[in-house]
Enzyme design. Structure first.
Site, PDB file in Angstrom:
ATOM      1  N   TYR A 273     -30.138 -38.298   9.429  1.00  0.00           N
ATOM      2  CA  TYR A 273     -31.280 -37.407   9.686  1.00  0.00           C
ATOM      3  C   TYR A 273     -32.571 -38.104   9.239  1.00  0.00           C
ATOM      4  O   TYR A 273     -33.424 -37.515   8.578  1.00  0.00           O
ATOM      5  CB  TYR A 273     -31.139 -36.086   8.927  1.00  0.00           C
ATOM      6  CG  TYR A 273     -29.839 -35.338   9.121  1.00  0.00           C
ATOM      7  CD1 TYR A 273     -29.688 -34.419  10.160  1.00  0.00           C
ATOM      8  CD2 TYR A 273     -28.770 -35.521   8.247  1.00  0.00           C
ATOM      9  CE1 TYR A 273     -28.508 -33.707  10.320  1.00  0.00           C
ATOM     10  CE2 TYR A 273     -27.588 -34.818   8.405  1.00  0.00           C
ATOM     11  CZ  TYR A 273     -27.460 -33.906   9.438  1.00  0.00           C
ATOM     12  OH  TYR A 273     -26.282 -33.211   9.597  1.00  0.00           O
ATOM     13  N   CYS A 368     -33.444 -28.323   1.567  1.00  0.00           N
ATOM     14  CA  CYS A 368     -34.487 -27.336   1.356  1.00  0.00           C
ATOM     15  C   CYS A 368     -33.896 -25.931   1.279  1.00  0.00           C
ATOM     16  O   CYS A 368     -34.646 -24.954   1.165  1.00  0.00           O
ATOM     17  CB  CYS A 368     -35.536 -27.409   2.472  1.00  0.00           C
ATOM     18  SG  CYS A 368     -34.868 -27.108   4.121  1.00  0.00           S
ATOM     19  N   GLU A 403     -36.575 -27.480  -3.252  1.00  0.00           N
ATOM     20  CA  GLU A 403     -35.900 -28.662  -2.701  1.00  0.00           C
ATOM     21  C   GLU A 403     -34.915 -29.144  -3.757  1.00  0.00           C
ATOM     22  O   GLU A 403     -35.273 -29.265  -4.932  1.00  0.00           O
ATOM     23  CB  GLU A 403     -36.918 -29.750  -2.380  1.00  0.00           C
ATOM     24  CG  GLU A 403     -36.450 -30.770  -1.365  1.00  0.00           C
ATOM     25  CD  GLU A 403     -36.707 -30.351   0.075  1.00  0.00           C
ATOM     26  OE1 GLU A 403     -36.154 -31.015   0.968  1.00  0.00           O
ATOM     27  OE2 GLU A 403     -37.446 -29.379   0.307  1.00  0.00           O
TER      28      GLU A 403
END
Length: 417
Positions: A273, A368, A403
């Site tokens: 990602y 997140c 986070e």
């Protein structure tokens, strides 16, 4: 403020409380959505903008199968953690959930949120590092996207964000205390332009605006290619695309994450990602070779451009299909760390299966949303990975969001021979 009509909605179930019935209760804890949770005769009631330990008065507006929702009317006994919100729209605008709590309380409850989610999912006690706080508690957000609905009679009624708990009610937000000073300076003239266009009939429907503070300018075109600096590295991306929105903590957050990835015997990094290559390029100083893997073709183009612009030669970027995310990577798994920073929904089972089959020596999972992260850690734990460290970062002060970085390592008995 009464957020609901006096007449009960059609689907309202008057059990165990009547519509708009007022109740007094003590708040016991906060949910991971940032709402206060209290019990009346054993029945759970959720009340936003309340703090554990407070005695409050609340007004019921919805009964569910096993809990009710209510609006805060009055704080009868206030917590020492309560402060006056800086924003006059707090409680109406749905953007912030914690402006009524001091910084220490926000850190305490976010830490508890991460701890409870991970421990409940994994069924074991964990040692969670203290929250790494943002250097700025306000004026930190470098991107906001206000909305407005279709003009009526040549005028836009509100330009801002959704009302707390509402799907179609937009609160007018002329100033946002968590947005950077530059964005707040850019808001008034941009709002004037919207009203001018509405008066001339140029808007046929609602729209979303963009304000992206790059550090040198505020950009309002979603498609404009912008540049920003993180530490010693520069990055380009489209203004409307995802890029972490708190630049004041971003370098520390990124550097911590890649240093965790570089621990143990890892010589190589795979950044799944990878987007525009933030972690990949920061990792270039800690690994012999880095490979960013991304499904989106344009992101790969930008990541390669970022590597060239920063004169980094030990990073490569691969466009990969979801079905074979590690198919073109030639690194030895027993010398490789996989760093993953998936979207809020977490990893799908197909990716998890491929990750486990690849069997890297170390995994660093950035999330997140600790709830989906906690879910994804279970199959990794069951595959032989043990948690070395959990470090929450408060990238989003005044909100419920956190986070979280989890470092895992493959147990010796499960590693590749």
């Amino acid at each position: 403020m009464n957020l609901h009509a006096r007449k009960p909605p059609r689907n309202f179930i008057a059990d165990p409380f009547e519509y708009h019935q007022e109740i007094d209760l003590t708040i016991d804890t906060l949910t991971n959505l940032g709402q206060g949770l209290g019990r009346l005769d054993g029945w759970v009631v959720m009340v936003p903008y309340s703090i554990p330990g407070e005695k409050i008065r609340a007004r019921i507006h919805r009964n569910h199968k096993n809990y009710s929702e209510a609006d805060l009317i009055e704080v009868l006994e206030s917590s020492s953690q309560r402060v006056e919100p800086r924003c006059s729209l707090f409680g109406e605008c749905g953007g912030c959930q914690y402006q009524h709590m001091n910084q220490e309380a926000q850190a305490e409850w976010k830490h508890r949120q991460v701890t409870e989610l991970l421990e409940k999912s994994l069924g074991e006690k964990l040692s969670i590092e203290p929250i790494h706080s943002s250097p700025r508690q306000f004026n930190y957000r470098s991107k906001i996207t206000p909305h407005h609905q279709r003009p009526r009679d040549g005028k836009v009624r509100s330009i801002g964000f959704l009302h707390h708990g509402q799907r179609n009610w937009i609160v007018d937000v002329p100033h946002c205390p968590i947005a950077t000073e530059a964005i707040n300076e850019a808001l008034p003239p941009a709002r004037d332009v919207v009203q001018q266009k509405a008066a001339t009939g140029k808007f046929k429907k609602g729209a979303t605006l963009l304000f992206r503070d790059t550090g040198s300018a505020v950009v309002t075109d979603f498609q404009e290619l912008v540049f920003t600096q993180v530490g010693e590295l520069s990055f380009q991306f489209k203004a409307g695309d995802f890029f972490q929105n708190n630049p004041f903590i971003l370098e520390a957050f990124t550097e911590y994450t890649v240093r965790q990835a570089a621990g143990g015997n890892s010589r190589f990094l795979i950044d799944a990602y990878c987007g525009g290559g933030l972690f990949t390029l920061f990792g270039s100083r800690h690994f012999e070779k880095c490979a960013g893997v991304e499904i989106n073709e344009y992101s790969v183009v930008l990541a390669r451009a970022n590597a060239n612009a920063n004169q980094i030669n030990n990073c490569s970027f691969l466009q990969s299909s979801a079905e074979a995310i590690f198919g073109d990577v030639e690194f030895s798994p027993k010398e490789t760390t996989v760093l993953l920073d998936p979207p809020r929904k977490g990893c799908d089972i197909e990716f998890i299966d491929q990750l486990i089959a690849f069997k890297p020596i170390r995994i660093v999972y950035v999330s997140c949303d600790p709830s989906t992260q906690a879910r994804d850690l279970v199959p990794l734990r069951d595959a032989g990975y043990h948690i070395l460290r959990v470090q929450p970062f408060d990238l989003f002060p005044q909100t419920r969001h956190i986070e979280n970085v989890v470092t895992l390592e493959l147990s010796a008995s499960d590693s590749v021979a």
